[in-house]
Design a protein around this motif. Structure first.
Motif, PDB file in Angstrom:
ATOM      1  N   HIS A 135      42.873  30.922  31.790  1.00 38.49           N
ATOM      2  CA  HIS A 135      43.609  30.459  30.608  1.00 38.49           C
ATOM      3  C   HIS A 135      44.992  31.093  30.648  1.00 38.49           C
ATOM      4  CE1 HIS A 135      43.864  28.780  26.515  1.00 38.49           C
ATOM      5  NE2 HIS A 135      44.567  29.872  26.208  1.00 38.49           N
ATOM      6  N   ARG A 136      46.015  30.271  30.462  1.00 34.13           N
ATOM      7  CA  ARG A 136      47.380  30.770  30.555  1.00 34.13           C
ATOM      8  C   ARG A 136      47.611  31.923  29.572  1.00 34.13           C
ATOM      9  NH1 ARG A 136      52.779  28.209  28.915  1.00 34.13           N
ATOM     10  NH2 ARG A 136      51.490  26.784  27.695  1.00 34.13           N
ATOM     11  N   GLY A 137      48.145  32.975  30.093  1.00 34.33           N
ATOM     12  CA  GLY A 137      48.425  34.140  29.272  1.00 34.33           C
ATOM     13  C   GLY A 137      47.263  35.109  29.120  1.00 34.33           C
ATOM     14  N   ILE A 138      46.080  34.709  29.588  1.00 36.71           N
ATOM     15  CA  ILE A 138      44.899  35.566  29.448  1.00 36.71           C
ATOM     16  C   ILE A 138      44.270  35.876  30.803  1.00 36.71           C
ATOM     17  CG2 ILE A 138      42.558  35.738  28.497  1.00 36.71           C
ATOM     18  CD1 ILE A 138      43.462  34.064  26.152  1.00 36.71           C
ATOM     19  N   SER A 139      44.050  34.841  31.611  1.00 36.91           N
ATOM     20  CA  SER A 139      43.373  35.024  32.895  1.00 36.91           C
ATOM     21  C   SER A 139      44.031  34.169  33.968  1.00 36.91           C
ATOM     22  CB  SER A 139      41.886  34.657  32.791  1.00 36.91           C
ATOM     23  OG  SER A 139      41.279  34.698  34.065  1.00 36.91           O
ATOM     24  N   ALA A 140      44.581  34.838  34.973  1.00 38.85           N
ATOM     25  CA  ALA A 140      45.209  34.143  36.091  1.00 38.85           C
ATOM     26  C   ALA A 140      44.356  34.204  37.358  1.00 38.85           C
ATOM     27  CB  ALA A 140      46.590  34.747  36.377  1.00 38.85           C
ATOM     28  N   SER A 141      43.188  34.838  37.271  1.00 44.66           N
ATOM     29  CA  SER A 141      42.320  34.948  38.449  1.00 44.66           C
ATOM     30  C   SER A 141      40.864  34.969  38.016  1.00 44.66           C
ATOM     31  CB  SER A 141      42.647  36.219  39.246  1.00 44.66           C
ATOM     32  OG  SER A 141      42.467  37.373  38.448  1.00 44.66           O
ATOM     33  N   VAL A 142      40.020  34.431  38.884  1.00 44.24           N
ATOM     34  CA  VAL A 142      38.589  34.410  38.614  1.00 44.24           C
ATOM     35  C   VAL A 142      37.849  34.663  39.922  1.00 44.24           C
ATOM     36  CG1 VAL A 142      38.485  31.896  38.897  1.00 44.24           C
ATOM     37  CG2 VAL A 142      36.656  33.073  37.658  1.00 44.24           C
ATOM     38  N   ALA A 143      36.768  35.410  39.858  1.00 45.71           N
ATOM     39  CA  ALA A 143      35.945  35.683  41.035  1.00 45.71           C
ATOM     40  C   ALA A 143      34.508  35.286  40.751  1.00 45.71           C
ATOM     41  CB  ALA A 143      36.008  37.158  41.414  1.00 45.71           C
ATOM     42  N   PHE A 144      33.885  34.617  41.705  1.00 52.49           N
ATOM     43  CA  PHE A 144      32.471  34.265  41.627  1.00 52.49           C
ATOM     44  C   PHE A 144      31.694  35.297  42.431  1.00 52.49           C
ATOM     45  CE2 PHE A 144      34.714  30.142  41.308  1.00 52.49           C
ATOM     46  CZ  PHE A 144      34.367  29.836  39.995  1.00 52.49           C
ATOM     47  N   VAL A 145      30.747  35.943  41.784  1.00 53.06           N
ATOM     48  CA  VAL A 145      30.069  37.088  42.377  1.00 53.06           C
ATOM     49  C   VAL A 145      28.558  36.920  42.239  1.00 53.06           C
ATOM     50  CG1 VAL A 145      29.982  39.611  42.429  1.00 53.06           C
ATOM     51  CG2 VAL A 145      32.002  38.469  41.491  1.00 53.06           C
ATOM     52  N   THR A 146      27.822  37.304  43.258  1.00 52.44           N
ATOM     53  CA  THR A 146      26.367  37.299  43.159  1.00 52.44           C
ATOM     54  C   THR A 146      25.878  38.568  42.483  1.00 52.44           C
ATOM     55  OG1 THR A 146      24.274  37.270  44.379  1.00 52.44           O
ATOM     56  CG2 THR A 146      26.161  38.221  45.501  1.00 52.44           C
ATOM     57  N   GLY A 147      24.910  38.423  41.610  1.00 51.33           N
ATOM     58  CA  GLY A 147      24.320  39.573  40.948  1.00 51.33           C
ATOM     59  C   GLY A 147      23.163  40.163  41.707  1.00 51.33           C
ATOM     60  N   HIS A 148      22.796  39.555  42.855  1.00 57.79           N
ATOM     61  CA  HIS A 148      21.776  40.123  43.728  1.00 57.79           C
ATOM     62  C   HIS A 148      22.439  41.201  44.561  1.00 57.79           C
ATOM     63  CE1 HIS A 148      18.694  36.565  43.721  1.00 57.79           C
ATOM     64  NE2 HIS A 148      18.754  37.214  42.595  1.00 57.79           N
ATOM     65  N   GLN A 149      22.321  42.416  44.153  1.00 62.96           N
ATOM     66  CA  GLN A 149      23.099  43.485  44.738  1.00 62.96           C
ATOM     67  C   GLN A 149      22.553  43.961  46.074  1.00 62.96           C
ATOM     68  OE1 GLN A 149      23.007  46.326  41.536  1.00 62.96           O
ATOM     69  NE2 GLN A 149      24.745  45.393  40.528  1.00 62.96           N
ATOM     70  N   GLY A 150      23.297  43.664  47.133  1.00 61.31           N
ATOM     71  CA  GLY A 150      22.958  44.187  48.450  1.00 61.31           C
ATOM     72  C   GLY A 150      21.596  43.765  48.950  1.00 61.31           C
ATOM     73  N   THR A 151      21.142  42.554  48.596  1.00 62.21           N
ATOM     74  CA  THR A 151      19.827  42.106  49.030  1.00 62.21           C
ATOM     75  C   THR A 151      19.942  41.124  50.184  1.00 62.21           C
ATOM     76  OG1 THR A 151      19.840  40.291  47.407  1.00 62.21           O
ATOM     77  CG2 THR A 151      18.885  42.393  46.727  1.00 62.21           C
ATOM     78  N   GLU A 152      18.841  40.960  50.893  1.00 63.48           N
ATOM     79  CA  GLU A 152      18.702  39.970  51.955  1.00 63.48           C
ATOM     80  C   GLU A 152      19.827  40.065  52.989  1.00 63.48           C
ATOM     81  OE1 GLU A 152      18.380  36.267  49.873  1.00 63.48           O
ATOM     82  OE2 GLU A 152      16.287  36.627  49.374  1.00 63.48           O
ATOM     83  N   GLY A 153      20.213  41.298  53.316  1.00 65.66           N
ATOM     84  CA  GLY A 153      21.190  41.492  54.368  1.00 65.66           C
ATOM     85  C   GLY A 153      22.629  41.304  53.956  1.00 65.66           C
ATOM     86  N   SER A 154      22.891  40.962  52.704  1.00 64.84           N
ATOM     87  CA  SER A 154      24.260  40.766  52.246  1.00 64.84           C
ATOM     88  C   SER A 154      24.826  42.077  51.720  1.00 64.84           C
ATOM     89  CB  SER A 154      24.304  39.708  51.141  1.00 64.84           C
ATOM     90  OG  SER A 154      23.829  38.472  51.613  1.00 64.84           O
TER      91      SER A 154
END
Length: 262
Positions: A135-154
């Motif tokens: 949203h202009r003036g609030i957020s100029a970047s977005v990241a998509f992140v997995t909540g499976h922390q360090g599982t299955e070799g990632s």
């Protein structure tokens, strides 16, 4: 002898069947074999032709109907029989959908494939909850992140860098790990007053639920309301826009608080 078939790796969208792409809609009626995931709306499968074979490949936390290796083998085996194979994935196949693994397996075995994008829940669910990820003036970047922390070799996401460098975080599959995610984001410098939202069954009329709060209180709210997956988590100032931008009339009310002061 039948010629080799093609594997179509397609996104089924976030839940509402009307959000599926036209290309995937066409393939649903043409495929000889459809391998579908748990979050695919069952209504879409009604589009399949009567002779189509439907294969449930649903993956639940700790309970996989079929292993990834078995799915890979089935894609190739069915195509080698001359079948047109549709691998139907919730959301977009390229966003935590393992499309690269399945496409690589097809390529290694000489099976032609096509990848069809879909509407990902990481965008659709926030939008349906009145929260644009940017949203202009609030957020100029977005990241998509997995909540499976360090599982299955990632590797585990670099939460501290994300907390410091991205305006909006959209976290998939993170409800079960929410307490630890909260902790690392706070350690990374985010304020306990940072707005947070969870959206469950986004875009699904009568099923979508939204819960809003802050990093400081969201875990307690989830515990008190019994909020469960499947849900995406949105972290950032854009969550405050929900108070003004709620438009979807299909949210389920009741046990989950719809909005709370931020």
């Amino acid at each position: 002898m039948r010629s080799r078939g093609t594997v179509y790796l397609a996104g089924a969208g976030p839940g509402d069947p009307k959000l599926v792409t036209l290309r995937t809609w066409e393939l649903l009626a043409e495929a000889d074999v459809i391998l579908y995931d748990r979050l695919v709306n069952p209504e879409l499968l009604n589009r399949a032709k009567p002779s189509a074979r439907l294969v449930d490949c649903g993956k639940r936390s700790g309970k996989h109907t079929r292993s990834q290796e078995e799915i890979n083998r089935m894609l190739v085996e069915e195509a080698e029989k001359g079948n047109q194979v549709l691998r139907l994935k919730g959301g977009d196949p390229g966003i935590f959908g393992r499309v690269g693994e399945e496409a690589a397996w097809c390529a290694e075995h000489g099976v032609p494939f096509e990848i069809i994008p879909g509407v990902t829940s990481g965008v659709a669910a926030p939008i349906y909850a009145g929260i644009p990820p940017t949203h202009r003036g609030i957020s100029a970047s977005v990241a998509f992140v997995t909540g499976h922390q360090g599982t299955e070799g990632s590797p585990e996401p670099d939460w501290k860098s994300l907390a410091a460098g991205v305006d909006t975080l959209v976290i998939y599959m993170g409800v079960g790990n929410l307490p630890s995610i909260r902790d690392v984001l706070l350690e990374g410098g985010l304020s306990p007053e940072t707005p947070v939202a969870l959206v469950r069954w986004g875009t699904m009329y009568g099923r979508q639920k939204a819960l809003t709060g802050t990093l400081g209180d969201i875990v307690k709210q989830v515990q008190e309301t019994g909020f469960r997956s499947p849900a995406v988590i949105i972290v950032g100032e854009v969550v405050r826009l929900r108070e003004k931008l709620v438009w979807f009339t299909g949210e389920e009310s009741g046990t989950v608080k719809e909005t709370v002061p931020l």
